[in-house]
Design a protein around this motif. Structure first.
Motif, PDB file in Angstrom:
ATOM      1  N   VAL A 127      46.973 -29.134 -36.127  1.00 62.97           N
ATOM      2  CA  VAL A 127      47.208 -28.856 -34.700  1.00 62.97           C
ATOM      3  C   VAL A 127      45.858 -28.435 -34.122  1.00 62.97           C
ATOM      4  N   ALA A 128      45.502 -28.928 -32.945  1.00 61.77           N
ATOM      5  CA  ALA A 128      44.192 -28.595 -32.379  1.00 61.77           C
ATOM      6  C   ALA A 128      44.332 -28.224 -30.899  1.00 61.77           C
ATOM      7  N   THR A 129      43.845 -27.033 -30.566  1.00 63.52           N
ATOM      8  CA  THR A 129      43.871 -26.589 -29.161  1.00 63.52           C
ATOM      9  C   THR A 129      42.850 -27.364 -28.344  1.00 63.52           C
ATOM     10  N   ARG A 130      43.273 -27.852 -27.208  1.00 66.02           N
ATOM     11  CA  ARG A 130      42.350 -28.466 -26.241  1.00 66.02           C
ATOM     12  C   ARG A 130      42.405 -27.643 -24.955  1.00 66.02           C
ATOM     13  N   VAL A 131      41.228 -27.398 -24.408  1.00 66.73           N
ATOM     14  CA  VAL A 131      41.136 -26.546 -23.226  1.00 66.73           C
ATOM     15  C   VAL A 131      40.755 -27.401 -22.030  1.00 66.73           C
ATOM     16  N   LYS A 132      41.639 -27.411 -21.038  1.00 68.77           N
ATOM     17  CA  LYS A 132      41.355 -28.123 -19.786  1.00 68.77           C
ATOM     18  C   LYS A 132      40.553 -27.162 -18.907  1.00 68.77           C
ATOM     19  N   THR A 133      39.341 -27.548 -18.535  1.00 70.42           N
ATOM     20  CA  THR A 133      38.484 -26.620 -17.770  1.00 70.42           C
ATOM     21  C   THR A 133      37.912 -27.314 -16.529  1.00 70.42           C
ATOM     22  N   ASP A 134      37.230 -26.500 -15.728  1.00 67.68           N
ATOM     23  CA  ASP A 134      36.569 -27.065 -14.544  1.00 67.68           C
ATOM     24  C   ASP A 134      35.390 -27.953 -14.946  1.00 67.68           C
ATOM     25  N   ARG A 135      35.017 -27.958 -16.241  1.00 65.76           N
ATOM     26  CA  ARG A 135      33.957 -28.849 -16.722  1.00 65.76           C
ATOM     27  C   ARG A 135      34.526 -29.947 -17.612  1.00 65.76           C
ATOM     28  N   GLY A 136      35.815 -30.200 -17.486  1.00 67.32           N
ATOM     29  CA  GLY A 136      36.456 -31.256 -18.273  1.00 67.32           C
ATOM     30  C   GLY A 136      37.196 -30.696 -19.474  1.00 67.32           C
ATOM     31  N   ASP A 137      37.798 -31.612 -20.262  1.00 65.08           N
ATOM     32  CA  ASP A 137      38.578 -31.217 -21.441  1.00 65.08           C
ATOM     33  C   ASP A 137      37.643 -30.911 -22.602  1.00 65.08           C
ATOM     34  N   LEU A 138      37.860 -29.781 -23.243  1.00 66.06           N
ATOM     35  CA  LEU A 138      36.987 -29.375 -24.347  1.00 66.06           C
ATOM     36  C   LEU A 138      37.807 -29.079 -25.600  1.00 66.06           C
ATOM     37  N   GLU A 139      37.214 -29.348 -26.764  1.00 65.96           N
ATOM     38  CA  GLU A 139      37.823 -28.854 -27.997  1.00 65.96           C
ATOM     39  C   GLU A 139      37.651 -27.351 -28.012  1.00 65.96           C
ATOM     40  N   PHE A 140      38.562 -26.659 -28.738  1.00 66.88           N
ATOM     41  CA  PHE A 140      38.584 -25.203 -28.639  1.00 66.88           C
ATOM     42  C   PHE A 140      37.245 -24.539 -28.963  1.00 66.88           C
ATOM     43  N   GLN A 141      36.632 -24.897 -30.087  1.00 69.38           N
ATOM     44  CA  GLN A 141      35.389 -24.207 -30.466  1.00 69.38           C
ATOM     45  C   GLN A 141      34.229 -24.591 -29.541  1.00 69.38           C
ATOM     46  N   GLU A 142      34.301 -25.764 -28.917  1.00 71.39           N
ATOM     47  CA  GLU A 142      33.279 -26.105 -27.897  1.00 71.39           C
ATOM     48  C   GLU A 142      33.400 -25.130 -26.730  1.00 71.39           C
ATOM     49  N   TYR A 143      34.657 -24.896 -26.296  1.00 68.13           N
ATOM     50  CA  TYR A 143      34.891 -23.962 -25.198  1.00 68.13           C
ATOM     51  C   TYR A 143      34.493 -22.538 -25.603  1.00 68.13           C
ATOM     52  N   PHE A 144      34.984 -22.122 -26.786  1.00 67.44           N
ATOM     53  CA  PHE A 144      34.915 -20.713 -27.163  1.00 67.44           C
ATOM     54  C   PHE A 144      33.513 -20.295 -27.602  1.00 67.44           C
ATOM     55  N   VAL A 145      32.926 -21.077 -28.500  1.00 67.44           N
ATOM     56  CA  VAL A 145      31.634 -20.668 -29.080  1.00 67.44           C
ATOM     57  C   VAL A 145      30.471 -21.375 -28.385  1.00 67.44           C
ATOM     58  N   ARG A 146      30.525 -22.711 -28.328  1.00 67.82           N
ATOM     59  CA  ARG A 146      29.371 -23.425 -27.767  1.00 67.82           C
ATOM     60  C   ARG A 146      29.163 -23.062 -26.299  1.00 67.82           C
ATOM     61  N   ASP A 147      30.251 -23.046 -25.521  1.00 71.80           N
ATOM     62  CA  ASP A 147      30.118 -22.787 -24.083  1.00 71.80           C
ATOM     63  C   ASP A 147      30.448 -21.332 -23.715  1.00 71.80           C
ATOM     64  N   GLN A 148      30.635 -20.485 -24.775  1.00 70.95           N
ATOM     65  CA  GLN A 148      30.782 -19.029 -24.574  1.00 70.95           C
ATOM     66  C   GLN A 148      31.894 -18.662 -23.590  1.00 70.95           C
ATOM     67  N   CYS A 149      32.966 -19.441 -23.547  1.00 70.30           N
ATOM     68  CA  CYS A 149      34.131 -19.185 -22.675  1.00 70.30           C
ATOM     69  C   CYS A 149      33.763 -19.183 -21.191  1.00 70.30           C
ATOM     70  N   GLU A 150      32.617 -19.794 -20.850  1.00 75.49           N
ATOM     71  CA  GLU A 150      32.191 -19.773 -19.442  1.00 75.49           C
ATOM     72  C   GLU A 150      33.000 -20.701 -18.532  1.00 75.49           C
ATOM     73  N   PRO A 151      33.360 -21.916 -18.987  1.00 75.56           N
ATOM     74  CA  PRO A 151      34.128 -22.788 -18.085  1.00 75.56           C
ATOM     75  C   PRO A 151      35.453 -22.123 -17.672  1.00 75.56           C
ATOM     76  N   ALA A 152      35.897 -22.374 -16.457  1.00 71.69           N
ATOM     77  CA  ALA A 152      37.164 -21.806 -15.993  1.00 71.69           C
ATOM     78  C   ALA A 152      38.319 -22.622 -16.584  1.00 71.69           C
ATOM     79  N   VAL A 153      39.272 -21.916 -17.163  1.00 72.23           N
ATOM     80  CA  VAL A 153      40.403 -22.585 -17.828  1.00 72.23           C
ATOM     81  C   VAL A 153      41.444 -22.993 -16.790  1.00 72.23           C
ATOM     82  N   ARG A 154      41.852 -24.270 -16.861  1.00 69.07           N
ATOM     83  CA  ARG A 154      42.905 -24.775 -15.961  1.00 69.07           C
ATOM     84  C   ARG A 154      44.216 -25.005 -16.703  1.00 69.07           C
ATOM     85  N   GLY A 155      44.128 -25.117 -18.034  1.00 69.36           N
ATOM     86  CA  GLY A 155      45.337 -25.328 -18.822  1.00 69.36           C
ATOM     87  C   GLY A 155      44.984 -25.499 -20.286  1.00 69.36           C
TER      88      GLY A 155
END
Ligand code: FO1
Length: 328
Positions: free
Chosen positions: A148-176
């Motif tokens: 199972v893999a979390t995908r984060v819908k953000t204002d900078r597009g869809d990201l894999e979880f660790q891309e959102y969390f670690v690489r992008d430091q949770c900066e993108p705004a989460v939309r879903g």
């Protein structure tokens, strides 16, 4: 409403804890300090898991494992204490990926896991073996054997979880958020068996991020229905204290998902799944609102900065659960 006094009730039956990494792992450590060997089963989120450097990384399983073995780095919140970084430095020299930091000791865990999985072991078997190697008595299970893999819908597009969390430091705004593979995934059979057993005293939802740590577990087919049907009270500990998460992006996510960043909003979000809710002392004024949701409420010191404070909160949570099972 109750205000915690802490009387160290070790329940007669078993206890199931649902958790992510960091904050949840701290309470898992506390519970392990109170309960007898094998009395505690911890079901950890695996929707953060991913492949990196050709290795299978399971961050929440590892955070819990290191916390239970008192090997965790409490400052960083993840990884092993007294870590060295020679492998990472060598990888940097080679021009390899370095945005996700793997320490030298931690690398052994991922290599061990990847090897065992490749030779046909299940994730639960690997986790059991890692735990035995670290002298852990509690039962730690992945929420599922399925991927199972979390995908984060953000204002900078869809990201894999660790891309959102670690690489992008949770900066993108989460939309879903979505959990790839969830519909065909199955809750680990040992968790199902425990939820259906007559020998279960409490189910504890640890103070982890509701959206990316607990939701993947609750979203597994049948999970909510099994939790509701279980013969034990379901208690959650608020991951939000005075409008902030102790660590991580939970409060920021709540605002981005158009929710008030409050402990009450988390209780509301879990909804009719809960029998009881533990609020921090700083949020005592929320107790009435939580009680109005039909929940038993316990106000306690929930910040865990030492092993003693982890054990103390675990005792409070177990006492609270025991009181609820007596009333029902
Ligand atoms: N979190 C970070 O913020 N930065 C890292 O470089 C990082 C590396 C890492 C390596 C192994 C591991 O098991 C966890 C690691 N984490 C790191 C933590 C982890 O990715 C997150 O805390 C969880 O996924 C959220 O629960």
């Amino acid at each position: 409403m109750s205000t915690a006094i802490g009387s160290s009730a070790v329940p007669a039956g078993r206890v199931l804890a649902l958790t992510g990494g960091v904050g949840g792992a701290k309470l898992a450590r506390g519970l392990a300090g109170v309960l007898k060997k094998q009395q505690l089963t911890i079901a950890a989120n695996t929707a953060d898991d991913f492949d990196y450097w050709g290795l299978r990384i399971c961050p929440d399983l590892d955070s819990v494992m290191y916390a239970l073995a008192d090997l965790n780095d409490d400052q960083r919140g993840w990884g092993v204490k007294d870590e060295t970084w020679r492998t990472l430095i060598a990888m940097r020299r080679l021009g390899g990926d370095e945005w996700f930091q793997i320490g030298d000791q931690d690398a052994a865990t991922h290599i061990f896991r990847t090897q065992m999985l490749a030779s046909g072991a299940s994730l639960a078997e690997v986790t059991g073996k890692l735990c035995r190697g670290l002298g852990i008595a509690a039962i730690l299970l992945p929420m599922t054997e399925s991927r199972v893999a979390t995908r984060v819908k953000t204002d900078r597009g869809d990201l894999e979880f660790q891309e959102y969390f670690v690489r992008d430091q949770c900066e993108p705004a989460v939309r879903g958020l979505s959990f790839d593979g969830i519909d065909s995934a199955r809750l680990h059979p040992d968790i199902v068996e425990l939820l259906e057993s007559d020998n279960l005293s409490a189910i504890v939802i640890c103070p982890s991020n509701p959206f990316v740590s607990i939701d993947p577990i609750l979203s597994l087919p049948r999970c909510r229905e099994l939790l509701k049907a279980a013969k034990a009270p379901v208690i959650a500990v608020s991951p939000i204290i005075a409008g902030r998460a102790v660590k991580g992006p939970a409060a920021k996510m709540m605002r981005e998902l158009a929710m008030p960043a409050t402990a009450t909003a988390v209780a509301h979000y879990y909804g009719d799944l809960l029998d009881g809710y533990v609020l921090d002392e700083l949020d005592a004024e929320h107790a009435e609102d939580v009680a109005a949701l039909g929940l038993e409420v316990c106000v306690a010191p929930t910040v865990m900065t030492s092993v003693a404070s982890k054990v103390s909160l675990a005792e409070i949570v177990l006492d609270f659960a025991a009181g609820i099972s007596l009333r029902n």
